[in-house]
Design a protein around this motif. Structure first.
Motif, mmCIF file in Angstrom:
data_model
loop_
_atom_site.group_PDB
_atom_site.id
_atom_site.type_symbol
_atom_site.label_atom_id
_atom_site.label_comp_id
_atom_site.label_asym_id
_atom_site.label_seq_id
_atom_site.Cartn_x
_atom_site.Cartn_y
_atom_site.Cartn_z
ATOM 1 N N GLN A 136 33.120 -21.500 49.059
ATOM 2 C CA GLN A 136 33.317 -20.591 49.753
ATOM 3 C C GLN A 136 34.083 -19.253 49.063
ATOM 4 O OE1 GLN A 136 34.747 -21.141 53.906
ATOM 5 N NE2 GLN A 136 33.322 -22.808 53.993
ATOM 6 N N GLY A 137 33.651 -18.943 47.990
ATOM 7 C CA GLY A 137 34.220 -17.980 46.967
ATOM 8 C C GLY A 137 34.959 -18.643 45.919
ATOM 9 N N THR A 138 34.902 -18.332 44.679
ATOM 10 C CA THR A 138 35.619 -19.004 43.862
ATOM 11 C C THR A 138 37.003 -18.186 43.533
ATOM 12 O OG1 THR A 138 34.821 -17.243 41.944
ATOM 13 C CG2 THR A 138 33.519 -19.358 42.271
ATOM 14 N N SER A 139 37.947 -18.929 42.909
ATOM 15 C CA SER A 139 39.304 -18.394 42.704
ATOM 16 C C SER A 139 39.116 -17.061 42.014
ATOM 17 C CB SER A 139 40.000 -19.313 41.658
ATOM 18 O OG SER A 139 40.224 -20.432 42.304
ATOM 19 N N GLU A 140 38.144 -16.723 41.125
ATOM 20 C CA GLU A 140 38.058 -15.269 40.572
ATOM 21 C C GLU A 140 37.734 -14.368 41.569
ATOM 22 O OE1 GLU A 140 36.673 -18.243 39.334
ATOM 23 O OE2 GLU A 140 37.853 -18.370 37.538
ATOM 24 N N ARG A 199 40.691 -13.519 43.935
ATOM 25 C CA ARG A 199 41.655 -12.581 43.195
ATOM 26 C C ARG A 199 40.873 -11.042 43.152
ATOM 27 N NH1 ARG A 199 42.995 -17.380 40.217
ATOM 28 N NH2 ARG A 199 45.179 -17.637 40.408
ATOM 29 N N MET A 200 39.679 -11.384 43.057
ATOM 30 C CA MET A 200 38.978 -9.889 43.092
ATOM 31 C C MET A 200 39.353 -9.155 44.695
ATOM 32 S SD MET A 200 35.335 -9.494 41.784
ATOM 33 C CE MET A 200 35.382 -10.564 40.616
ATOM 34 N N VAL A 201 39.191 -10.084 45.452
ATOM 35 C CA VAL A 201 39.445 -9.648 46.931
ATOM 36 C C VAL A 201 40.774 -9.152 47.206
ATOM 37 C CG1 VAL A 201 39.603 -10.302 49.374
ATOM 38 C CG2 VAL A 201 37.476 -11.099 47.877
ATOM 39 N N ILE A 202 41.724 -9.855 46.567
ATOM 40 C CA ILE A 202 43.205 -9.595 46.823
ATOM 41 C C ILE A 202 43.454 -8.374 45.935
ATOM 42 C CG2 ILE A 202 45.586 -10.263 46.158
ATOM 43 C CD1 ILE A 202 44.139 -13.264 46.447
ATOM 44 N N SER A 203 42.943 -8.109 44.790
ATOM 45 C CA SER A 203 43.614 -7.083 43.827
ATOM 46 C C SER A 203 42.898 -5.684 44.526
ATOM 47 C CB SER A 203 43.087 -7.102 42.543
ATOM 48 O OG SER A 203 41.565 -7.362 42.386
ATOM 49 N N ARG A 204 41.504 -5.888 45.066
ATOM 50 C CA ARG A 204 41.118 -4.835 45.696
ATOM 51 C C ARG A 204 41.906 -4.182 47.027
ATOM 52 N NH1 ARG A 204 34.956 -6.017 44.707
ATOM 53 N NH2 ARG A 204 34.628 -4.780 42.836
ATOM 54 N N HIS A 205 42.446 -5.112 47.700
ATOM 55 C CA HIS A 205 43.323 -4.687 48.557
ATOM 56 C C HIS A 205 44.579 -4.312 48.407
ATOM 57 C CE1 HIS A 205 41.351 -5.944 52.603
ATOM 58 N NE2 HIS A 205 40.510 -6.367 51.775
ATOM 59 N N LEU A 206 45.219 -4.544 47.128
ATOM 60 C CA LEU A 206 46.364 -4.098 46.576
ATOM 61 C C LEU A 206 46.088 -2.456 46.159
ATOM 62 C CD1 LEU A 206 47.711 -7.258 44.605
ATOM 63 C CD2 LEU A 206 48.497 -6.203 46.792
ATOM 64 N N LEU A 207 44.995 -2.380 45.330
ATOM 65 C CA LEU A 207 44.840 -1.186 44.779
ATOM 66 C C LEU A 207 44.055 -0.123 45.366
ATOM 67 C CD1 LEU A 207 44.170 -3.186 41.161
ATOM 68 C CD2 LEU A 207 46.152 -1.617 41.802
ATOM 69 N N GLY A 208 43.178 -0.592 46.526
ATOM 70 C CA GLY A 208 42.440 0.099 47.048
ATOM 71 C C GLY A 208 40.735 0.318 46.549
ATOM 72 N N ARG A 209 39.809 0.372 47.244
ATOM 73 C CA ARG A 209 38.620 0.402 46.731
ATOM 74 C C ARG A 209 38.199 1.687 45.561
ATOM 75 N NH1 ARG A 209 35.373 -3.233 49.116
ATOM 76 N NH2 ARG A 209 36.366 -4.147 51.143
ATOM 77 N N SER A 210 39.229 2.606 45.712
ATOM 78 C CA SER A 210 38.607 3.803 44.932
ATOM 79 C C SER A 210 39.469 3.725 43.527
ATOM 80 C CB SER A 210 39.227 5.029 45.743
ATOM 81 O OG SER A 210 40.588 4.689 45.816
#
Ligand SMILES: Cc1cc2nc3c(=O)[nH]c(=O)nc-3n(C[C@H](O)[C@H](O)[C@H](O)COP(=O)(O)OP(=O)(O)OC[C@H]3O[C@@H](n4cnc5c(N)ncnc54)[C@H](O)[C@@H]3O)c2cc1C
Length: 393
Positions: free
Chosen positions: A363-367, A370-381
């Motif tokens: 259901q989505g690897t740990s990597e 982390r990609m999902v979480i960091s995108r929410h932190l930094l924004g998609r742009s």
């Protein structure tokens, strides 16, 4: 936000714990060795309402919320994570997507069968060449008079051997990969659906995992689940929910291993003392317990958001990655605490260590988490390194 279970959820936890210790625990080793689960188990799970946990009572379900589902997943996984995985995928992915995206006819046709265990469900997104980059699936669904013709392959499909029903994803608009994917409800006896042999896995052995081949598989337009070309968007929403139940499986694995470690350290003596007298061991137990509590709190927070009708993409990913890594750390630590005996196939800690590794992959690897979480932190742009995956994850 409260992190306490209400009285109904506490009762549910007691019922599932009692069932798991009486009806599952005595067989876990044999089922792991045989790499299969008996049919009777699913009948009993259904009679307890555990195959339609979140399904609306109007369609034969128990009508409980996602927090209740996490209770079921954790309690089953304490004893047997393979059972928990089969139950969680059936409930959170298959019943979940049909409940969320199905039309009235589809709900009336399938949800009572799924909730009663008459039909077990499998959810098929992954393909041989496409796992993490799930928006890039290659399976095609070509529109024809009255329906679609599907061609392609699916890989690693949980419950796929036992399933009577598949939620399958295929490209309906090849020009727009992730925004051109649709979901279909496909009964097992559909011509052109070929179910491959069970994979021989490291862990989660009793849960069946198979490849599927779709060969000129004709399906009627009534099998389209949700809107045309919106299947992948629905899948992402469902994964935000299912990952929380999946994370609860990881918590259950860790809880089971800590319980074994606590017992063993009080009975095993070295240097004239129980292992539990040594500070190095005590601190390890303390860290295991702290990580488990933190993981469970993340699970409860994400579930509470969903139960309040809010989105939880970041919180689900955080719960999933933290709980998965907790399971691996605690289950590996429990083997270490058991020394040479922990390395024997007869020990539950050995099986849990194998099962736990899957929690970092499914259901989505740990990597990817982390990609999902960091995108929410930094924004998609925010610029990412060249080669980063597209923003649909
Ligand atoms: C037992 C089991 C049951 C499963 N059940 C189901 C199911 O029921 N339904 C279903 O649809 N799927 C299922 N899966 C598939 C599972 O979801 C995928 O295995 C998982 O998403 C990873 O995909 P992959 O195996 O193709 O690995 P890949 O995507 O090929 O990844 C390989 C490695 O590369 C890493 N990686 C990939 N991209 C990046 C990146 N951009 N940056 C950094 N690292 C990256 C990954 O994290 C991983 O470590 C199951 C898998 C298993 C093993």
């Amino acid at each position: 936000m409260t992190f306490e279970l209400d009285s109904t959820q506490q009762h549910l936890a007691e019922v599932v714990r009692d069932f798991a210790s009486r009806r599952i625990a005595p067989h876990v080793r044999a089922w792991d060795r045989a790499a299969s689960l008996p049919d009777e188990l699913f009948e009993e799970l259904a009679s307890l309402g555990l195959l339609g946990v979140m399904v609306d009572p109007a369609y034969g379900g128990a009508g409980m919320n996602l927090t209740a589902m996490t209770v079921v997943s954790e309690e089953l996984a304490r004893v047997d994570a393979s059972v928990a995985l089969a139950v969680s995928n059936h409930n959170a992915l298959v019943c979940g997507q049909i409940s969320a995206a199905g039309d009235e006819e589809q709900k009336r046709t399938w949800l009572p069968k799924l909730a009663s265990g008459q039909v077990i469900g499998a959810w098929a997104l992954t393909e041989p060449k496409v796992g993490s980059d799930a928006g890039n699936i290659q399976t095609r669904a070509a529109a024809v008079e009255g329906g679609f013709v599907l061609n392609g392959f699916k890989q690693f499909i949980t419950n796929g051997h036992r399933a009577g029903l598949y939620v399958l994803f295929a490209l309906t608009d090849p020009q727009h990969p992730h925004r051109g994917i649709s979901a279909f409800i496909v009964p097992r006896n559909t011509d052109g659906l070929l179910v491959g042999p069970k994979e021989d896995k490291m862990g989660m052995r009793a849960s069946d995992t198979v490849p599927l081949t779709l060969e000129n598989m004709h399906v009627g337009s009534e099998t389209l689940l949700g809107r045309l070309n919106e299947g992948f968007l629905d899948a992402l929403r469902i994964l935000d929910r299912a990952r929380i139940s999946f994370a609860a499986i990881a918590v259950g694995l860790a809880v089971g291993s800590l319980a074994d470690a606590l017992r063993y350290t009080q009975s095993r003596e070295q240097f004239g003392h129980p292992l539990s007298h040594f500070q190095a061991i005590r601190f390890q137990l303390a860290d295991m317990s702290t990580r488990i509590d933190a993981a469970r709190l993340l699970v409860r927070r994400a579930a509470a958001l969903q139960d309040a009708g809010r989105t939880s993409t970041r919180e689900s990913a955080q719960a999933k990655v933290f709980a998965a890594e907790t399971a691996v750390a605690v289950c590996t630590g429990a083997v270490q605490i058991h020394g040479g005996y922990g390395y024997l196939k007869d020990m539950a800690v050995e099986r849990r260590m194998r099962d736990a590794k899957f929690m970092e992959i499914g259901q989505g690897t740990s990597e990817i988490m982390r990609m999902v979480i960091s995108r929410h932190l930094l924004g998609r742009s925010a610029p990412e390194r060249p080669g980063s995956p597209p923003p649909w994850i």
